[in-house]
Write a protein that holds these residues in place. Sequence first.
Motif, mmCIF file in Angstrom:
data_model
loop_
_atom_site.group_PDB
_atom_site.id
_atom_site.type_symbol
_atom_site.label_atom_id
_atom_site.label_comp_id
_atom_site.label_asym_id
_atom_site.label_seq_id
_atom_site.Cartn_x
_atom_site.Cartn_y
_atom_site.Cartn_z
ATOM 1 N N THR A 127 0.849 -1.198 0.000
ATOM 2 C CA THR A 127 0.000 0.000 0.000
ATOM 3 C C THR A 127 0.886 1.250 0.000
ATOM 4 O O THR A 127 0.573 2.238 -0.657
ATOM 5 C CB THR A 127 -0.932 0.015 1.229
ATOM 6 N N HIS A 175 0.895 4.115 -2.868
ATOM 7 C CA HIS A 175 0.719 5.508 -2.477
ATOM 8 C C HIS A 175 1.811 6.355 -3.117
ATOM 9 O O HIS A 175 1.549 7.417 -3.702
ATOM 10 C CB HIS A 175 0.768 5.606 -0.944
ATOM 11 N N ALA A 233 -7.919 -3.743 -1.405
ATOM 12 C CA ALA A 233 -8.979 -2.838 -0.938
ATOM 13 C C ALA A 233 -8.353 -1.568 -0.362
ATOM 14 O O ALA A 233 -8.846 -0.449 -0.590
ATOM 15 C CB ALA A 233 -9.838 -3.541 0.106
ATOM 16 N N ALA A 234 -7.239 -1.732 0.354
ATOM 17 C CA ALA A 234 -6.562 -0.551 0.916
ATOM 18 C C ALA A 234 -6.009 0.325 -0.214
ATOM 19 O O ALA A 234 -6.029 1.563 -0.131
ATOM 20 C CB ALA A 234 -5.445 -0.996 1.854
ATOM 21 N N ASP A 250 -21.314 3.660 -5.903
ATOM 22 C CA ASP A 250 -19.948 3.352 -5.444
ATOM 23 C C ASP A 250 -19.852 1.874 -5.083
ATOM 24 O O ASP A 250 -18.888 1.196 -5.411
ATOM 25 C CB ASP A 250 -19.596 4.189 -4.205
ATOM 26 N N ASP A 253 -7.345 0.632 -3.150
ATOM 27 C CA ASP A 253 -8.519 1.338 -3.697
ATOM 28 C C ASP A 253 -8.828 2.584 -2.870
ATOM 29 O O ASP A 253 -9.159 3.639 -3.415
ATOM 30 C CB ASP A 253 -9.752 0.417 -3.682
ATOM 31 N N ASN A 254 -8.719 2.440 -1.557
ATOM 32 C CA ASN A 254 -8.986 3.599 -0.691
ATOM 33 C C ASN A 254 -7.980 4.712 -0.934
ATOM 34 O O ASN A 254 -8.331 5.893 -0.980
ATOM 35 C CB ASN A 254 -8.933 3.189 0.792
ATOM 36 N N ILE A 255 -6.717 4.313 -1.101
ATOM 37 C CA ILE A 255 -5.672 5.309 -1.382
ATOM 38 C C ILE A 255 -5.992 6.023 -2.697
ATOM 39 O O ILE A 255 -5.891 7.246 -2.814
ATOM 40 C CB ILE A 255 -4.288 4.611 -1.451
ATOM 41 N N THR A 256 -6.402 5.236 -3.685
ATOM 42 C CA THR A 256 -6.735 5.810 -4.996
ATOM 43 C C THR A 256 -7.835 6.852 -4.856
ATOM 44 O O THR A 256 -7.724 7.971 -5.378
ATOM 45 C CB THR A 256 -7.218 4.698 -5.959
ATOM 46 N N ARG A 257 -8.888 6.482 -4.137
ATOM 47 C CA ARG A 257 -10.022 7.406 -3.971
ATOM 48 C C ARG A 257 -9.566 8.703 -3.318
ATOM 49 O O ARG A 257 -9.875 9.797 -3.769
ATOM 50 C CB ARG A 257 -11.107 6.749 -3.112
ATOM 51 N N LYS A 258 -8.774 8.536 -2.242
ATOM 52 C CA LYS A 258 -8.353 9.705 -1.464
ATOM 53 C C LYS A 258 -7.453 10.633 -2.299
ATOM 54 O O LYS A 258 -7.686 11.840 -2.388
ATOM 55 C CB LYS A 258 -7.596 9.207 -0.223
#
Length: 376
Positions: free
Chosen positions: A168, A172, A217-218, A362, A220-225
Amino acid sequence: MTSSLYIHIPFCSAKCSYCSFNSYAGLEGLQSRYVECLCAEMENVASSGGVESLKTVFLGGGTPSVLPGDLSGKIITTYRNCFSAMQDVEISMEINPGTVDMAKLDFLHVAGVNRISFGVQSFIDKELRSIGRIHTAEEAVVAVSMAGNAGYENVSLDLMYGLPGQTTASWHQSLETAISLGVKHLSLYQLTVEEGTPLQQMMYGGTIQLPGEDELAAMDNITRKLTDSAGLRQYEISNYAKTGYQCRHNITYWENNEYLGVGAGAVSCVRRSRKRNIADPVEYCDRIEAGKSVVIEEENLDIEASFRETVIMALRLNSGFSLPGLTERYGINALDYYGATLENLIRDGFVEQHAGMIALTDRGRGFANLVMSELV
Ligand code: SF4
């Protein structure tokens, strides 16, 4: 009427370990013959008519940027002689860092290329090596900066997540580096292990390890943020852009509009007839030179099949599809056609209906394959 043209260049400097595209390393000796044949195919296609003023042209591959400038120039000149184009035609070219210098970027810009899609994949050298990329992270940074100096304003980067050994933190770092370069568009793909690729063998042999579900999944969260805070809005499952910089060529595919494809393995879809050219570049040239057709597959879609394809493709877009637009195009109302299947997807929060549009939520984007399999 058709207003998008795809031009396939099947040459690469080396074959990446994950690649299942129609691309070949070691065929440098074929380049000039191939370009002659490609131009001949364009002339044939143009003479059969049916193409309106082009809105988009996409040189993809393979690695189009491995071609010397004179061959790229010949392709662009031929397309210009064969087809008319709108004043604001989008001319995209896929470029790999390590295959261009300032002179080539300048040349292509003057020739009319106005959108570059750099295949970067990662800004971590170890990850690049793990998938057989020919360039380093530093070369990618330099290439993007050279593109800016050459006057390209519309630059996109492809990055991949789920790479061997990727964490991750390294995802990032790659994404942050891409954003810091000020590009207007990002294509962010999850690595898929394709059948028969060296990557698949490495995975079966246990020599590489891919990130697990939780790490993905983590990521994906980084991507969104990161994309959100950079003002790069998601407009398709894997694509993010600043306002006004969505890839118009790819939107043609997602809206299931007509397009022409020329070159080895290229696909065209015109008047619900989908045709595929022979993939092997040598056989492609042999056929063109012998005056034979290069089409090896033709599928005629009936209205219903085309309607379903349009639904599936459009659901990739965040905007989804217009209910009245689809009814006007096919004479089929999607709510009636799918009945309880679509109602259940809406009820369960995978799909939403808003102002005449049907789109994935989403949550639905997280299960896109599943949702689409219900509607296909
Ligand atoms: S550069 Fe692209 S097309 Fe060429 S081998 Fe690598 S992934 Fe495949």
